[in-house]
Design a protein around this motif. Structure first.
Motif, PDB file in Angstrom:
ATOM      1  N   GLU A   1       0.857  -1.187   0.000  1.00 56.46           N
ATOM      2  CA  GLU A   1       0.000   0.000   0.000  1.00 56.46           C
ATOM      3  C   GLU A   1       0.894   1.238   0.000  1.00 56.46           C
ATOM      4  OE1 GLU A   1      -1.143   0.649   4.580  1.00 56.46           O
ATOM      5  OE2 GLU A   1      -1.512  -1.390   3.870  1.00 56.46           O
ATOM      6  N   PRO A   2       0.349   2.417  -0.298  1.00 61.89           N
ATOM      7  CA  PRO A   2       1.147   3.638  -0.238  1.00 61.89           C
ATOM      8  C   PRO A   2       1.778   3.824   1.137  1.00 61.89           C
ATOM      9  CG  PRO A   2      -0.932   4.057  -1.358  1.00 61.89           C
ATOM     10  CD  PRO A   2      -1.020   2.664  -0.806  1.00 61.89           C
ATOM     11  N   GLY A   3       3.053   4.221   1.143  1.00 62.90           N
ATOM     12  CA  GLY A   3       3.773   4.436   2.382  1.00 62.90           C
ATOM     13  C   GLY A   3       4.599   3.252   2.837  1.00 62.90           C
ATOM     14  N   VAL A   4       4.381   2.095   2.208  1.00 66.28           N
ATOM     15  CA  VAL A   4       5.139   0.892   2.558  1.00 66.28           C
ATOM     16  C   VAL A   4       6.342   0.771   1.626  1.00 66.28           C
ATOM     17  CG1 VAL A   4       5.081  -1.631   2.646  1.00 66.28           C
ATOM     18  CG2 VAL A   4       3.149  -0.306   3.520  1.00 66.28           C
TER      19      VAL A   4
ATOM     20  N   GLY B   1       8.820  -0.254  -1.019  1.00 66.68           N
ATOM     21  CA  GLY B   1       8.599  -1.024  -2.231  1.00 66.68           C
ATOM     22  C   GLY B   1       7.466  -0.506  -3.084  1.00 66.68           C
ATOM     23  N   TRP B   2       6.552   0.254  -2.487  1.00 62.62           N
ATOM     24  CA  TRP B   2       5.410   0.784  -3.224  1.00 62.62           C
ATOM     25  C   TRP B   2       5.884   1.740  -4.329  1.00 62.62           C
ATOM     26  CZ3 TRP B   2       0.299  -0.001  -3.671  1.00 62.62           C
ATOM     27  CH2 TRP B   2      -0.457   0.987  -4.305  1.00 62.62           C
ATOM     28  N   PRO B   3       5.291   1.676  -5.522  1.00 60.73           N
ATOM     29  CA  PRO B   3       4.167   0.830  -5.943  1.00 60.73           C
ATOM     30  C   PRO B   3       4.607  -0.425  -6.702  1.00 60.73           C
ATOM     31  CG  PRO B   3       4.477   2.543  -7.556  1.00 60.73           C
ATOM     32  CD  PRO B   3       5.550   2.750  -6.509  1.00 60.73           C
ATOM     33  N   ASP B   4       5.904  -0.654  -6.795  1.00 62.49           N
ATOM     34  CA  ASP B   4       6.389  -1.773  -7.610  1.00 62.49           C
ATOM     35  C   ASP B   4       6.338  -3.104  -6.885  1.00 62.49           C
ATOM     36  OD1 ASP B   4       7.052  -0.065  -9.773  1.00 62.49           O
ATOM     37  OD2 ASP B   4       8.878   0.525  -8.725  1.00 62.49           O
ATOM     38  N   HIS B   5       6.422  -3.064  -5.560  1.00 60.14           N
ATOM     39  CA  HIS B   5       6.483  -4.297  -4.791  1.00 60.14           C
ATOM     40  C   HIS B   5       5.718  -4.156  -3.482  1.00 60.14           C
ATOM     41  CE1 HIS B   5       9.398  -6.579  -7.118  1.00 60.14           C
ATOM     42  NE2 HIS B   5      10.164  -5.511  -7.217  1.00 60.14           N
ATOM     43  N   ALA B   6       5.322  -5.307  -2.923  1.00 58.26           N
ATOM     44  CA  ALA B   6       4.931  -5.360  -1.518  1.00 58.26           C
ATOM     45  C   ALA B   6       6.211  -5.299  -0.695  1.00 58.26           C
ATOM     46  CB  ALA B   6       4.157  -6.639  -1.231  1.00 58.26           C
ATOM     47  N   CYS B   7       6.092  -5.173   0.613  1.00 57.23           N
ATOM     48  CA  CYS B   7       7.279  -5.111   1.447  1.00 57.23           C
ATOM     49  C   CYS B   7       8.110  -6.381   1.250  1.00 57.23           C
ATOM     50  CB  CYS B   7       6.904  -4.913   2.917  1.00 57.23           C
ATOM     51  SG  CYS B   7       6.453  -6.403   3.809  1.00 57.23           S
TER      52      CYS B   7
ATOM     53  N   ALA C   1      -3.836  -2.071  -0.790  1.00 55.93           N
ATOM     54  CA  ALA C   1      -3.582  -1.600  -2.150  1.00 55.93           C
ATOM     55  C   ALA C   1      -4.813  -1.825  -3.023  1.00 55.93           C
ATOM     56  CB  ALA C   1      -2.390  -2.329  -2.750  1.00 55.93           C
ATOM     57  N   PRO C   2      -5.069  -0.942  -3.978  1.00 54.55           N
ATOM     58  CA  PRO C   2      -6.175  -1.151  -4.919  1.00 54.55           C
ATOM     59  C   PRO C   2      -5.933  -2.387  -5.781  1.00 54.55           C
ATOM     60  CG  PRO C   2      -5.433   1.144  -4.935  1.00 54.55           C
ATOM     61  CD  PRO C   2      -4.408   0.364  -4.169  1.00 54.55           C
ATOM     62  N   GLN C   3      -7.012  -2.944  -6.290  1.00 55.29           N
ATOM     63  CA  GLN C   3      -6.920  -4.167  -7.074  1.00 55.29           C
ATOM     64  C   GLN C   3      -6.025  -4.048  -8.314  1.00 55.29           C
ATOM     65  OE1 GLN C   3      -8.078  -7.567  -6.903  1.00 55.29           O
ATOM     66  NE2 GLN C   3      -7.937  -6.857  -4.778  1.00 55.29           N
ATOM     67  N   PRO C   4      -6.061  -2.945  -9.076  1.00 55.09           N
ATOM     68  CA  PRO C   4      -5.163  -2.874 -10.237  1.00 55.09           C
ATOM     69  C   PRO C   4      -3.697  -3.032  -9.848  1.00 55.09           C
ATOM     70  CG  PRO C   4      -6.860  -1.208 -10.435  1.00 55.09           C
ATOM     71  CD  PRO C   4      -6.988  -1.791  -9.050  1.00 55.09           C
ATOM     72  N   ASP C   5      -3.295  -2.447  -8.709  1.00 58.67           N
ATOM     73  CA  ASP C   5      -1.909  -2.584  -8.257  1.00 58.67           C
ATOM     74  C   ASP C   5      -1.621  -4.012  -7.813  1.00 58.67           C
ATOM     75  OD1 ASP C   5      -0.906   0.255  -8.390  1.00 58.67           O
ATOM     76  OD2 ASP C   5      -2.635   0.545  -7.088  1.00 58.67           O
ATOM     77  N   ILE C   6      -2.564  -4.641  -7.130  1.00 60.27           N
ATOM     78  CA  ILE C   6      -2.385  -6.023  -6.695  1.00 60.27           C
ATOM     79  C   ILE C   6      -2.222  -6.944  -7.884  1.00 60.27           C
ATOM     80  CG2 ILE C   6      -3.588  -7.980  -5.629  1.00 60.27           C
ATOM     81  CD1 ILE C   6      -4.698  -6.011  -3.549  1.00 60.27           C
ATOM     82  N   GLN C   7      -3.073  -6.804  -8.877  1.00 62.75           N
ATOM     83  CA  GLN C   7      -2.995  -7.676 -10.049  1.00 62.75           C
ATOM     84  C   GLN C   7      -1.680  -7.468 -10.806  1.00 62.75           C
ATOM     85  OE1 GLN C   7      -5.135 -10.103 -10.276  1.00 62.75           O
ATOM     86  NE2 GLN C   7      -6.197  -9.199  -8.515  1.00 62.75           N
ATOM     87  N   ARG C   8      -1.218  -6.233 -10.846  1.00 62.95           N
ATOM     88  CA  ARG C   8       0.038  -5.946 -11.539  1.00 62.95           C
ATOM     89  C   ARG C   8       1.229  -6.606 -10.831  1.00 62.95           C
ATOM     90  NH1 ARG C   8       3.053  -2.094  -9.857  1.00 62.95           N
ATOM     91  NH2 ARG C   8       1.298  -0.893  -9.003  1.00 62.95           N
ATOM     92  N   VAL C   9       1.268  -6.486  -9.494  1.00 64.66           N
ATOM     93  CA  VAL C   9       2.374  -7.080  -8.744  1.00 64.66           C
ATOM     94  C   VAL C   9       2.296  -8.604  -8.774  1.00 64.66           C
ATOM     95  CG1 VAL C   9       3.298  -7.368  -6.410  1.00 64.66           C
ATOM     96  CG2 VAL C   9       2.843  -5.087  -7.296  1.00 64.66           C
ATOM     97  N   LYS C  10       1.101  -9.170  -8.692  1.00 72.04           N
ATOM     98  CA  LYS C  10       0.965 -10.622  -8.794  1.00 72.04           C
ATOM     99  C   LYS C  10       1.533 -11.127 -10.118  1.00 72.04           C
ATOM    100  CE  LYS C  10      -2.709 -12.845  -7.724  1.00 72.04           C
ATOM    101  NZ  LYS C  10      -4.131 -13.276  -7.639  1.00 72.04           N
ATOM    102  N   ALA C  11       1.216 -10.425 -11.204  1.00 71.32           N
ATOM    103  CA  ALA C  11       1.719 -10.840 -12.513  1.00 71.32           C
ATOM    104  C   ALA C  11       3.240 -10.726 -12.572  1.00 71.32           C
ATOM    105  CB  ALA C  11       1.068  -9.990 -13.607  1.00 71.32           C
ATOM    106  N   ARG C  12       3.768  -9.655 -12.019  1.00 71.62           N
ATOM    107  CA  ARG C  12       5.221  -9.458 -12.041  1.00 71.62           C
ATOM    108  C   ARG C  12       5.947 -10.552 -11.258  1.00 71.62           C
ATOM    109  NH1 ARG C  12       8.755  -4.027 -10.478  1.00 71.62           N
ATOM    110  NH2 ARG C  12      10.767  -5.100 -10.382  1.00 71.62           N
ATOM    111  N   MET C  13       5.380 -10.927 -10.109  1.00 71.20           N
ATOM    112  CA  MET C  13       6.050 -11.861  -9.214  1.00 71.20           C
ATOM    113  C   MET C  13       5.669 -13.323  -9.464  1.00 71.20           C
ATOM    114  SD  MET C  13       7.939  -9.777  -7.594  1.00 71.20           S
ATOM    115  CE  MET C  13       8.595 -10.743  -6.235  1.00 71.20           C
ATOM    116  N   GLY C  14       4.692 -13.562 -10.325  1.00 70.49           N
ATOM    117  CA  GLY C  14       4.287 -14.926 -10.615  1.00 70.49           C
ATOM    118  C   GLY C  14       3.454 -15.566  -9.520  1.00 70.49           C
ATOM    119  N   TRP C  15       2.757 -14.737  -8.728  1.00 64.63           N
ATOM    120  CA  TRP C  15       1.926 -15.255  -7.636  1.00 64.63           C
ATOM    121  C   TRP C  15       0.512 -15.533  -8.135  1.00 64.63           C
ATOM    122  CZ3 TRP C  15       3.789 -10.569  -4.366  1.00 64.63           C
ATOM    123  CH2 TRP C  15       5.080 -10.824  -3.866  1.00 64.63           C
ATOM    124  N   THR C  16      -0.110 -16.560  -7.584  1.00 67.04           N
ATOM    125  CA  THR C  16      -1.462 -16.937  -8.031  1.00 67.04           C
ATOM    126  C   THR C  16      -2.488 -16.952  -6.912  1.00 67.04           C
ATOM    127  OG1 THR C  16      -0.980 -19.299  -7.721  1.00 67.04           O
ATOM    128  CG2 THR C  16      -0.515 -18.353  -9.902  1.00 67.04           C
TER     129      THR C  16
END
Length: 226
Positions: A78-81, A83-89, A118-133
């Protein structure tokens, strides 16, 4: 590095066997602790919570995806953490990298989800980048504050009886380090691994070990949804 003694194969085997005694004690202690978790009282969840998901609004009950148990990991993205907005912590991302194939959990009537602000568009983007399902939802209300994960990561376990939801267990801090495998997640749930060797209440579902194990792409029914 400190130089360690070099020994014969016989002495090495003897040293390993000596340590193995303590390792088995640890395994038995871990099994006994998991049995105590299955005896924990349940806490009724009376409040209604709303999440944003990839398919729109969802209640806490919806997160179960029709299964009996639910595990929710609060990931900081989320904002302020950092890694944002490219990564989770970094720590939460390491947890994400360790999650095993969800079909095995689903086969034990258990759903695992992540939740962040984090908003869903950011979550979906990071999931795709990291290969998480794993399913990953957006917290929209006081869920994080109410379940001990507003200021720190943590993992909550829930169970449902019909439409009634109960909190059954919670781990945080270094407790999250042990999670990731199918076994570690099941061991923190109210029903456990649901295998006949476990010390569980008489009415708990149980089947013989090994018999329910399968390749992750050959489970049927609810397990296949993972």
């Amino acid at each position: 590095m400190t130089t360690h003694p070099t020994v014969s194969p016989r002495d090495w085997d003897a040293a390993r066997e000596q340590l193995l005694v303590e390792e088995k004690q640890l395994t038995h202690a871990r099994d006994a602790l998991a049995a105590k978790r299955r005896q924990m009282p349940w806490l009724a969840v009376e409040k209604q919570y709303v999440f944003d998901g990839p398919e729109g609004r969802a209640s806490l009950l919806d997160l179960f995806e029709g299964r009996r148990q639910l595990i929710v990991y609060r990931a900081f993205f989320e904002p302020g953490v950092s890694g944002w907005p490219d990564h989770a912590c970094v720590g939460c991302s390491m947890v994400g990298d360790h999650v095993g194939h969800l079909a095995h959990l689903n086969a034990r009537d258990t759903t695992l989800v992540f939740a962040s602000r984090a908003p869903q568009p950011d979550i979906q983007r990071v999931k795709a980048r990291m290969g998480w399902t794993m399913p990953w939802y957006t917290i929209t209300d006081d869920f994080d504050a109410d379940f001990g994960v507003a200021e720190w990561h943590g993992t909550n376990a829930f169970i449902r009886e019909g439409d009634s939801v109960f909190r059954t267990y919670f781990v945080e801090a270094r407790g999250d380090e042990a999670l990731g495998s199918t076994w570690s997640y099941l061991d923190m749930t109210a029903l456990g691994r649901q295998e006949t060797w476990e010390d569980s209440p008489e009415d708990y579902p149980q089947t013989p070990p090994y018999e329910w194990w399968n390749w992750h792409d050959e489970y049927a029914g609810k397990a296949g949804q993972g």
